[in-house]
Design a protein around this motif. Structure first.
Motif, mmCIF file in Angstrom:
data_model
loop_
_atom_site.group_PDB
_atom_site.id
_atom_site.type_symbol
_atom_site.label_atom_id
_atom_site.label_comp_id
_atom_site.label_asym_id
_atom_site.label_seq_id
_atom_site.Cartn_x
_atom_site.Cartn_y
_atom_site.Cartn_z
ATOM 1 N N LYS A 141 -30.218 59.507 80.057
ATOM 2 C CA LYS A 141 -29.280 58.457 79.650
ATOM 3 C C LYS A 141 -29.030 57.475 80.787
ATOM 4 N N GLU A 142 -28.831 58.020 81.966
ATOM 5 C CA GLU A 142 -28.573 57.146 83.116
ATOM 6 C C GLU A 142 -29.753 56.224 83.361
ATOM 7 N N THR A 143 -30.950 56.791 83.256
ATOM 8 C CA THR A 143 -32.163 55.991 83.478
ATOM 9 C C THR A 143 -32.217 54.809 82.528
ATOM 10 N N VAL A 144 -31.836 55.068 81.291
ATOM 11 C CA VAL A 144 -31.879 53.988 80.302
ATOM 12 C C VAL A 144 -30.895 52.892 80.667
ATOM 13 N N PHE A 145 -29.684 53.307 81.013
ATOM 14 C CA PHE A 145 -28.671 52.297 81.341
ATOM 15 C C PHE A 145 -29.035 51.521 82.591
ATOM 16 N N GLU A 146 -29.766 52.168 83.480
ATOM 17 C CA GLU A 146 -30.180 51.490 84.716
ATOM 18 C C GLU A 146 -31.119 50.326 84.430
ATOM 19 N N THR A 147 -31.809 50.373 83.292
ATOM 20 C CA THR A 147 -32.718 49.263 82.986
ATOM 21 C C THR A 147 -31.939 47.988 82.686
ATOM 22 N N GLY A 148 -30.655 48.145 82.463
ATOM 23 C CA GLY A 148 -29.823 46.968 82.204
ATOM 24 C C GLY A 148 -30.038 46.407 80.811
ATOM 25 N N PHE A 149 -30.581 47.243 79.948
ATOM 26 C CA PHE A 149 -30.914 46.738 78.615
ATOM 27 C C PHE A 149 -29.650 46.457 77.812
ATOM 28 N N GLN A 150 -28.563 47.141 78.213
ATOM 29 C CA GLN A 150 -27.325 47.028 77.431
ATOM 30 C C GLN A 150 -26.854 45.585 77.333
ATOM 31 N N ALA A 151 -26.935 44.889 78.485
ATOM 32 C CA ALA A 151 -26.508 43.480 78.504
ATOM 33 C C ALA A 151 -27.378 42.670 77.564
ATOM 34 N N LYS A 152 -28.683 42.903 77.671
ATOM 35 C CA LYS A 152 -29.605 42.185 76.780
ATOM 36 C C LYS A 152 -29.295 42.515 75.335
ATOM 37 N N ALA A 153 -28.976 43.801 75.088
ATOM 38 C CA ALA A 153 -28.695 44.241 73.718
ATOM 39 C C ALA A 153 -27.509 43.483 73.152
ATOM 40 N N ASP A 154 -26.466 43.355 73.941
ATOM 41 C CA ASP A 154 -25.270 42.668 73.457
ATOM 42 C C ASP A 154 -25.558 41.226 73.124
ATOM 43 N N SER A 155 -26.262 40.524 74.035
ATOM 44 C CA SER A 155 -26.522 39.105 73.777
ATOM 45 C C SER A 155 -27.476 38.951 72.607
ATOM 46 N N ARG A 156 -28.395 39.891 72.494
ATOM 47 C CA ARG A 156 -29.350 39.834 71.377
ATOM 48 C C ARG A 156 -28.609 39.978 70.045
ATOM 49 N N LEU A 157 -27.716 40.944 70.038
ATOM 50 C CA LEU A 157 -26.947 41.189 68.820
ATOM 51 C C LEU A 157 -26.156 39.952 68.435
ATOM 52 N N LYS A 158 -25.531 39.347 69.441
ATOM 53 C CA LYS A 158 -24.736 38.155 69.192
ATOM 54 C C LYS A 158 -25.606 37.058 68.607
ATOM 55 N N ALA A 159 -26.749 36.869 69.251
ATOM 56 C CA ALA A 159 -27.634 35.781 68.822
ATOM 57 C C ALA A 159 -28.152 36.017 67.414
ATOM 58 N N LEU A 160 -28.527 37.262 67.131
ATOM 59 C CA LEU A 160 -29.090 37.552 65.814
ATOM 60 C C LEU A 160 -28.077 37.388 64.703
ATOM 61 N N ASN A 161 -26.811 37.597 65.069
ATOM 62 C CA ASN A 161 -25.793 37.478 64.034
ATOM 63 C C ASN A 161 -25.310 36.061 63.848
ATOM 64 N N ALA A 162 -25.650 35.221 64.794
ATOM 65 C CA ALA A 162 -25.188 33.830 64.674
ATOM 66 C C ALA A 162 -25.975 33.118 63.592
ATOM 67 N N THR A 163 -25.364 32.118 63.026
ATOM 68 C CA THR A 163 -26.093 31.314 62.034
ATOM 69 C C THR A 163 -26.560 30.040 62.712
ATOM 70 N N CYS A 198 -38.595 38.716 62.518
ATOM 71 C CA CYS A 198 -38.634 37.338 62.009
ATOM 72 C C CYS A 198 -37.436 36.550 62.517
ATOM 73 N N ARG A 199 -36.314 37.224 62.569
ATOM 74 C CA ARG A 199 -35.091 36.588 63.045
ATOM 75 C C ARG A 199 -35.237 36.213 64.522
ATOM 76 N N LYS A 200 -35.890 37.129 65.242
ATOM 77 C CA LYS A 200 -36.096 36.881 66.667
ATOM 78 C C LYS A 200 -36.985 35.654 66.863
#
Lengths: 403, 432
Positions: A141-163, A271-273
């Protein structure tokens, strides 16, 4: 050049499921299920030695974490879905309870399927985080969080949900997105109706069990007819009991459909991406154009477009030549940067379209193959059910004819 | 094949039906292989052996005749010297200003001297059958009279003129007349004769109303108390009580199954088309999905047929038996009454104070009545038990058959789909 997928080198399975109790994040007792992942190098089995596989325990939430990481890291891949979090499309006999043994068993199968799919994916299978998910129990788990993907995940989620509206989407992606929508809708409908039908079928079979009881009671007052009635009754009981296995098998078919229901979501995400990257390109291009226009206006002194600056300068007086020079210089820099950005974004877009389309094509073939297989096994299931029915009723008929 | 004995029972060993001689055409039996004789046999060669494996019993004519009854060779071959054949067919609708109703053709073929002609063909409506049954009940109170299909149907719920309803009724009326015709006593009843032969029943019905009064006087017995019911008749009563209960349960179960199947059918009718709409936006999967849709549709039709058959063929027969049992219980009650009357009168005589008067012939008549009643009832009971066995064997076997046919239709549909589903795969394999 065919990239070697992990699956060619390693055997993977989700062998068992177990209940655990522990303290959760808010220090409360909770019960959860863990799944045993076993791995073994492919050659080991062929050598005939059969060594003990490596294994570790993971819970559902860790699988979710892995998948979210993959989604963010490989946005152009149609990432295989996980089995459903909660039991949906249940018919009355199935428990909607996550702790129900049947649900856990089907989930175990679904999780194994997920791992196999990832391990055979040309891009995903070589991911290091995926590999350590399979092989390193502690600290993953720590290794995954170290990749810093969480930040990307949040912004990705935001972007995908935006119209947002894209001016020039790639036609193929627009069609794919539409296909994904339709697939999701039709499979949902299919699963809903199938669940209702399963309910009814259950009722039909079970009521026949009542014949068993009444034939038995009736046979008690008969002399010659008694034996025939009694044994026919037993066959009716057998008939009623047979529906449990039949519907258990059908759940497997439903699970196969569900996988593609969730896959449709993954397809739509890609497709959304694409839309997002296209949109960002268009925004950058638009911004560049407006900056160039501003430069032109500033250089020629003509105001062609309305701008707040233009209005304020009209109201509060024109700028000095020095101010104008400074502004022009700033604009030039911005334009340079803008052109770089547009080039970058354009390359991103092209890269994305290329990679994504390859994976979409791969997905299409996989989907056609898998769903066809699913339909074949469904037909085979129905054939088996019919044959069982014929047998039971023939047995009953024989008993009746001996009455 | 025996060219010898005419009128031989079909029971000597397991003979094929062709070799059995027609009792009325004994001389021809060695020669005749006429198509009429052969025609019905193709369906029934295997049936001359009783279903439990034993050859047709020589000693009980009832079984062989009922066996052949099942094959519906009503005017062909028979084990007994059957000389009266009756059928009900050809329903027709009649519309008049007053009412609309259905008539049925009743055909009779007979060699009995009680009839003026060897053949009759008359038209009768349900009312007439009802009249006949009432007359039989009145004139033969010691016998078990077969039931009629239900008289009243709820208008608006059941369509009295639908093909299915009329056919169900026709079958029941046909069975009713056949049962009467097979009965050694009832078949000689004058009302039965009139029913089969008279051109116009109406006048008869008028007369009947008058005689109805007279006849009913005969068996009116007051409220005498019964001392002890003989064991065998008590057993009959008990049996009928339990049997009626079980039939009621079976009826409810069958109805429930039909209901569940109908609801399942509703879902199937929605399920199939979803595959169709899915296929509309698929390329490779278009044909397989369409195929599945078609399959489901075929299964739906098969299921619909099954439920209809059960409604039309199975339930009415059950209900008929319940009515039969009702009328039988009444006969048992009557018997009790007759016995009670006898016992009371006998007692009165035995304990009479005046020892001079002779035993009244009244008491003797009562004794006769009791003994006759008991004898008739016992004989009819055995016959009824036998028929009941045949009927239920047929009914339940029929139910099994219908279910088998349903599954066979579905099986055929799914099996034919497999090659279609696998088809493109092979083609794909080649192009790859």
């Amino acid at each position: 050049v065919e990239r070697t997928s992990l699956l060619k080198m390693m055997e993977i399975s989700v062998a068992e499921a177990e209940k655990r109790t522990g303290k959760n994040a808010v220090n409360m007792q909770e019960t959860y299920t863990v799944y045993l992942i076993e791995t073994r190098p492919v050659d080991a089995a062929s050598e005939g030695t059969n060594p003990v596989p490596d294994s570790l325990w993971r819970r559902y939430s860790e699988f979710e974490l892995l998948r979210n990481y993959l989604l963010v890291t490989y946005p152009f891949s149609v990432v295989p879905p996980l089995p459903e979090k909660r039991a949906e499309f249940v018919w009355h006999k199935l428990s909607a309870d996550n702790m129900d043994p049947d649900f856990v068993e089907r989930r175990r199968v679904g999780l194994e399927n997920f791992l196999l799919r990832v391990a055979s994916h040309p891009d995903l299978s070589s991911d290091k985080i995926f590999y350590s998910f399979l092989t390193e129990e502690n600290g993953w788990k720590e290794t995954v969080f170290e990749t810093g993907f969480q930040a990307k995940a949040d912004s990705r989620l935001k972007a995908l949900n935006a119209t947002f509206r894209v001016k020039n989407p790639d036609k193929r992606f627009a069609e794919m997105k539409h296909y994904g929508d339709e697939l999701q809708s039709v499979i949902s409908q299919l699963l809903r109706v199938r669940a209702r039908a399963a309910d009814r079928l259950y009722g039909v079979y079970k009521v026949h069990g009542n014949y068993g009881r009444v034939f038995s009671e009736w046979s008690a007052i008969e002399k010659e007819m008694g034996d025939g009635l009694q044994s026919a009754g037993h066959h009716m009981d057998a008939y009623a009991a047979s529906v449990d296995d039949i519907l258990e098998e059908e759940e497997h078919y439903a699970d196969q459909l569900k996988e593609y229901l969730f896959y449709a979501d993954a397809l739509r995400a890609v497709c959304r991406k694409h839309e997002l990257t296209q949109y960002e390109l268009e925004m950058a291009a638009q911004d560049l154009t407006s900056k160039k226009q501003q430069r032109e206006e500033l250089a020629t002194g003509t105001i062609r477009t309305f701008s707040l600056k233009g209005m304020t300068s009209k109201l509060f007086g024109q700028e000095t030549p020095e101010q104008r020079e400074a502004k022009l210089k700033m604009l030039e820099t911005q334009i340079e940067e803008g052109e770089e950005l547009v080039k970058e974004r354009n390359a991103e877009c092209e890269e994305f379209v290329k990679s994504a389309w390859v994976d979409i094509e791969r997905f299409k073939e996989q989907k056609d193959h898998d769903l066809r297989e699913a339909l074949i096994s469904y037909a085979i299931m129905q054939i088996s059910m019919c044959k069982k029915g014929i047998q039971v009723w023939n047995n009953a008929k024989e008993c009746f004819s001996k009455m | 094949m025996s060219a010898g004995t005419p009128r031989s029972l079909p029971s000597s060993g397991q003979k094929p039906i062709q070799d059995i001689c027609h009792p009325l055409s004994a001389e021809e039996c060695a020669l005749s292989r006429s198509p009429d004789v052969l025609n019905p046999c193709s369906a029934g060669e295997r049936d001359l052996i009783l279903p439990n494996g034993t050859p047709v019993d020589t000693s009980s004519p009832a079984s062989s005749s009922s066996l052949l009854n099942r094959l519906q060779l009503d005017d062909d071959l028979d084990g007994e010297t059957r000389d009266l054949f009756v059928t009900v067919d050809d329903p027709k609708k009649h519309v008049s200003t007053m009412e609309t109703y259905i008539t049925y053709r009743v055909c009779t073929k007979t060699t009995r001297t009680e009839f003026d002609l060897p053949e009759y063909s008359v038209r009768r409506r349900y009312q007439d059958f009802d009249w006949l049954r009432n007359k039989l009940e009145e004139s033969q109170p010691t016998h078990l009279i077969p039931p009629l299909p239900e008289k009243f149907v709820m208008k608006g719920v059941v369509d009295r003129f639908s093909e299915e309803f009329v056919e169900t009724r026709r079958k029941a009326l046909d069975k009713f007349l056949k049962r009467v015709a097979d009965h050694p006593v009832l078949s000689f009843n004058e009302h039965f004769n009139a029913f089969l032969s008279a051109k116009d029943l109406n006048k008869r019905q008028g007369l009947a109303l008058l005689t109805k009064m007279g006849e009913s006087v005969k068996y009116v017995t007051g409220g005498y108390k019964l001392r002890a019911r003989p064991v065998e008749f008590a057993a009959m009563g008990d049996y009928l009580d339990v049997f009626t209960q079980k039939l009621g349960t079976i009826d409810r179960i069958a109805q429930r199954i039909i209901k569940e199947q109908s609801e399942f059918l509703m879902e199937l009718r929605e399920y199939g088309p979803v595959y169709s709409s899915w296929s509309s936006f698929e390329e490779d999967l278009h044909d397989p999905l369409e195929g599945v849709s078609g399959c489901v549709s075929n299964c739906s039709s098969a299921l619909e047929e099954l439920t209809e058959d059960m409604s039309e063929d199975f339930l009415p027969v059950l209900r008929e038996y319940v009515l039969y049992i009702e009328s039988m219980k009444n006969v048992l009650k009557k018997r009790d009454q007759v016995q009670a009357e006898y016992e009371t009168k006998l007692e009165a005589v035995v304990f009479r104070e005046d020892k001079k008067t002779l035993v009244p012939s009244d008491v003797e008549k009562c004794q006769d009545r009791v003994e006759c009643f008991n004898a008739d009832l016992k004989a009819d009971w055995d016959r009824w038990q036998n028929n009941k066995r045949q009927d239920f064997r047929q009914l339940l076997t029929g139910m099994a058959d219908k279910n088998i046919q349903y599954y066979e239709k579905c099986l055929a549909a799914w099996e034919s789909l497999i090659p279609l589903l696998q088809d493109k795969q092979d083609a794909k394999g080649e192009t790859n």
